[in-house]
Motif scaffolding. Structure first.
Motif, PDB file in Angstrom:
ATOM      1  N   GLN A   1     -10.650   0.891  -5.688  1.00  0.00           N
ATOM      2  CA  GLN A   1      -9.522   0.830  -6.617  1.00  0.00           C
ATOM      3  C   GLN A   1      -9.591   1.942  -7.661  1.00  0.00           C
ATOM      4  OE1 GLN A   1      -9.649  -3.164  -8.170  1.00  0.00           O
ATOM      5  NE2 GLN A   1      -9.128  -4.106  -6.201  1.00  0.00           N
ATOM      6  N   GLU A  11      -8.486   5.224  -5.932  1.00  0.00           N
ATOM      7  CA  GLU A  11      -7.194   5.236  -5.252  1.00  0.00           C
ATOM      8  C   GLU A  11      -6.154   6.065  -5.998  1.00  0.00           C
ATOM      9  OE1 GLU A  11      -4.455   4.711  -2.349  1.00  0.00           O
ATOM     10  OE2 GLU A  11      -6.606   4.306  -2.318  1.00  0.00           O
ATOM     11  N   ASN A  33      -9.429   7.085   0.060  1.00  0.00           N
ATOM     12  CA  ASN A  33      -8.319   6.960  -0.885  1.00  0.00           C
ATOM     13  C   ASN A  33      -7.124   7.791  -0.427  1.00  0.00           C
ATOM     14  OD1 ASN A  33      -9.165   9.565  -1.470  1.00  0.00           O
ATOM     15  ND2 ASN A  33      -9.141   9.280  -3.694  1.00  0.00           N
TER      16      ASN A  33
END
Length: 277
Positions: A36, A39, A59
């Motif tokens: 996360q 990303e 990513n």
């Protein structure tokens, strides 16, 4: 990758990359947080591979760079399915070193041929991912664009100039000493700088560039081996075949057949003309 694979993944217990990823996320939830974090970064490419060299995650920046639309499209693929052969082999070598030494690799400078054939300069960091007593379960990697200094006299800029010239003229007979001089360095200094920042010699890089071009020609054309050899800058077919196998681990003919078998191209390549003499 066999360094880790033989010790931890017995053949009878092979699992798919998707299952491996699911188990890894359950046992190490921090990896999902890492995904996360990367990303949304546009200038940093992030990827995660299992010990067998199969991608588990990447990513958006990474996916855009390699031309794959979604994360699910890269899970299970290997570097050889994603990058040009010569570059993929270098990435595999880096991964093997990490699996053997259990240490990370930092600030590695790589020159990469972009999809538009321009040269890209990237700084790469790779680290082994550990989960308690299980040892290394994955390799995490980040790659970012190298922002070159404006000063044209900097040593980095001179290395860039040298490699750019080599990439443009690799089809010609090249004297490393002459190119080094044109870039403002002695051959000895050039060798030392390239070894320190790229872990490769000028001659090795030239061979990699030529083999990368030859690999592309083997897959996309029906050209004879002898023609590919001369067009890619090799002095003769035996030298081309020897250096291709030394770098890739397979002969040029084996590589062509293996790649054609994955496509709708005709299965049998043309018989190359034997070199004279």
């Amino acid at each position: 990758s066999s360094v880790f694979r033989e010790a931890t993944v017995p053949k009878k217990h092979k699992i798919t990359p998707i299952d491996f990823r699911s188990r890894l996320l359950r046992s190490s939830p921090q990896i999902e947080a890492m995904e996360q974090l990367f990303e949304g970064l546009k200038d940093v490419m992030f990827s995660l591979k299992d010990p067998e060299g199969r991608y588990l995650s990447a990513n958006k920046a990474f996916l855009i760079r390699v031309g794959i639309r979604s994360r699910s499209g890269i899970v299970g693929k290997t570097t050889r399915q994603v990058f040009p052969l010569a570059l993929a082999l270098e990435f595999e070598r880096q991964d093997e070193e990490i699996l053997r030494g259990k240490k990370g690799m930092y600030n590695r400078l790589d020159v990469v041929t972009n999809p538009d054939r321009s040269l890209g300069w990237y700084i790469t960091d790779k680290v082994p991912v550990h989960t308690g007593r299980r040892g290394i379960v994955a390799i995490a990697s980040t790659t970012r664009d190298l922002k070159l200094p404006a000063n044209e006299d900097s040593e980095t800029a001179r290395i860039v100039d040298f490699v750019t010239t080599m990439q443009k003229r690799f089809r010609e007979p090249i004297r490393i000493s002459e190119l080094a001089k044109k870039s403002g360095m002695s051959q000895g200094k050039l060798e030392r700088k390239m070894r320190s920042i790229m872990s490769i010699t000028p001659r090795q890089l030239l061979t990699r560039i030529r083999v990368e071009e030859a690999a592309e020609r083997l897959v996309t054309t029906d050209d004879r081996l002898i023609d590919i050899a001369y067009d890619c800058g090799f002095c003769d077919q035996p030298t081309f075949c020897r250096q291709f196998k030394n770098l890739t681990g397979m002969t040029a003919r084996e590589y062509r057949q293996s790649q054609w078998s994955l496509t709708t191209r005709r299965p049998d390549p043309p018989t190359p003309m034997k070199p004279i003499g």
